[in-house]
Structure formats: structure tokens, C-alpha cells
Motif scaffolding. Sequence first.
Motif, PDB file in Angstrom:
ATOM      1  N   ASP A 185       0.808  -1.213   0.000  1.00  0.00           N
ATOM      2  CA  ASP A 185       0.000   0.000   0.000  1.00  0.00           C
ATOM      3  C   ASP A 185       0.848   1.272   0.000  1.00  0.00           C
ATOM      4  N   GLY A 186       2.032   1.211   0.566  1.00  0.00           N
ATOM      5  CA  GLY A 186       2.859   2.407   0.679  1.00  0.00           C
ATOM      6  C   GLY A 186       3.670   2.732  -0.562  1.00  0.00           C
ATOM      7  N   ILE A 187       3.538   1.940  -1.602  1.00  0.00           N
ATOM      8  CA  ILE A 187       4.326   2.157  -2.821  1.00  0.00           C
ATOM      9  C   ILE A 187       3.427   2.772  -3.894  1.00  0.00           C
ATOM     10  N   VAL A 188       3.805   3.918  -4.373  1.00  0.00           N
ATOM     11  CA  VAL A 188       3.039   4.588  -5.423  1.00  0.00           C
ATOM     12  C   VAL A 188       3.287   3.875  -6.748  1.00  0.00           C
ATOM     13  N   PRO A 189       2.237   3.469  -7.453  1.00  0.00           N
ATOM     14  CA  PRO A 189       2.432   2.820  -8.750  1.00  0.00           C
ATOM     15  C   PRO A 189       3.281   3.679  -9.675  1.00  0.00           C
ATOM     16  N   GLY A 190       4.206   3.024 -10.348  1.00  0.00           N
ATOM     17  CA  GLY A 190       5.090   3.727 -11.268  1.00  0.00           C
ATOM     18  C   GLY A 190       6.429   4.106 -10.668  1.00  0.00           C
ATOM     19  N   THR A 191       6.610   3.830  -9.362  1.00  0.00           N
ATOM     20  CA  THR A 191       7.884   4.139  -8.715  1.00  0.00           C
ATOM     21  C   THR A 191       8.718   2.879  -8.554  1.00  0.00           C
ATOM     22  N   HIS A 192      10.026   3.066  -8.429  1.00  0.00           N
ATOM     23  CA  HIS A 192      10.946   1.952  -8.241  1.00  0.00           C
ATOM     24  C   HIS A 192      10.958   1.537  -6.768  1.00  0.00           C
ATOM     25  N   ALA A 193      10.888   0.243  -6.530  1.00  0.00           N
ATOM     26  CA  ALA A 193      10.949  -0.252  -5.144  1.00  0.00           C
ATOM     27  C   ALA A 193      11.330  -1.717  -5.155  1.00  0.00           C
ATOM     28  N   GLY A 194      12.307  -2.065  -4.331  1.00  0.00           N
ATOM     29  CA  GLY A 194      12.727  -3.453  -4.215  1.00  0.00           C
ATOM     30  C   GLY A 194      11.940  -4.177  -3.143  1.00  0.00           C
ATOM     31  N   LEU A 195      11.862  -5.480  -3.264  1.00  0.00           N
ATOM     32  CA  LEU A 195      11.114  -6.291  -2.309  1.00  0.00           C
ATOM     33  C   LEU A 195      11.925  -6.580  -1.052  1.00  0.00           C
TER      34      LEU A 195
END
Length: 235
Positions: A185-195
Motif C-alpha cells: 500500500d505504501g508504494i506509489v504505482p510507477g515508482t521503483h521499489a525493491g522487495l
Amino acid sequence: MKAMIFAAGRGERMRPLTDTCPKPLLKVRGRALIEWHVLNLVRAGIKDIVINHAHLGHMIEAALGDGERYGAAIRYSAEKEALETAGGIAQARHLLGEEPFLAISGDIYCPHFDFEQVKDVLHDKDMWGNAYSSEQRDIAWIYLTKNPWHNPEGDFGLNLYTVSNQGSPRWNFGNIGVYRPEMFDGIVPGTHAGLGKLLREYTDKGLVGGEIYEGEWTNVGTIQQLEELNAVLTQ
């Protein structure tokens, strides 16, 4: 249950092969890596599959189509550039629904993994039928393997079925997991984020469960590994 297969990576270490072929379409023992997953998912009754892609993604769509010939229903989440694993999930969130889903990397080879086992690993109630609160129930369940040559120190410890960031022995994260959608939920779609970072944060809270997978498993990261896996066909 739905499944997501990560297929957006560039596969730099596999060049020049991946200059003209997306890594998940490289063949191991006569079948594309990603096809092994699709067929094994369908065999377990997991037919709704989301695949993200970036590098040469049109080739993946052309190869797999809508999944009908595999008995699957495949949808795609196209990324202009690879958003990493958690970023890819956030981008595809609208396709994954609100129930726990499986996610697996498209470049691992685990032909005997039984996906039937992933369907009930995240429990909403304890053994007496009492509902867990959101602060108590696991938000993720991951599969760990013996440490491969490229990750000799491992990633996580395991105490019974609870994953830890410390402890010994340490095991390799096998890039197979089941996740609750709200984890992202805290990740804005379209942004880079690792698991990895996200997993460690929830592991510190005691909300990640897991187990050891001892079957055949290879993270196909080099041309040499690909050749070794295919050597059996030429012997």
C-alpha cells in the motif's frame, strides 16, 4: 489465488543472449523458463496469471499470448522501464485483486515446485478458529533454499516457521513468496521499489513466515549456468 511472474529485468549478466531475447524466454531443457512456471501453476489450479515486463516485453506477450493454450488466463503489466520487484507489484496491483497472491521470479528454474502448497500458507485464524488481528497475522510467506554460490551468506534465518533477519543458519530467499496486497500500500504505482527492504521491515515485526524448499532450484544468472542446465540434453 492469482500469481504474478516477474519478467521485467534486463538480464545484464546473460548478455549477449538477452540483447535479442528476454531472459524468461531463454530455454532450459527444451522449454522457456517462464513456461515452466505457467505450466506448473496451471497444474496446481492457479490459472489467473499476471506477468510484468519491460525489456523486449512484446516478445513475451507474443510467445505466451493470453495463456489459453496452457489452460491459463494471462494478463500483462507493461513497464516503460523495470520498476523492480515491489514496484512491479504496486504497478500491477489493480490486476492482482485483494486476496493473497503468489509472486515468483521468471528467471528461476524449479521444475518440481508444487504450487499447490502455496494456497493456504497465510492464515487468518489460529488453530482454535479465532481470527488474527492485522497486527498478528503474517503478511508474507516465503520459500528459502540452500545458499547458492552467488549468495553464500544467505538472506534470512528461520525459527520453526518464522523468518528472521538474524540467526544461524541463514538461508537464501528463493524468489518465491505469497503476499497480502496491503503489504504494498505504501508504494506509489510507477515508482521503483525493491522487495528485499520491505520483507526485512515486516520480518522485524515478526510478520513473515516461511519454510525451506529442498527441491531442484536454480537462479539462472549466467550463461554458464544455462549451459550446465542444458548439458543433460547433449550428453
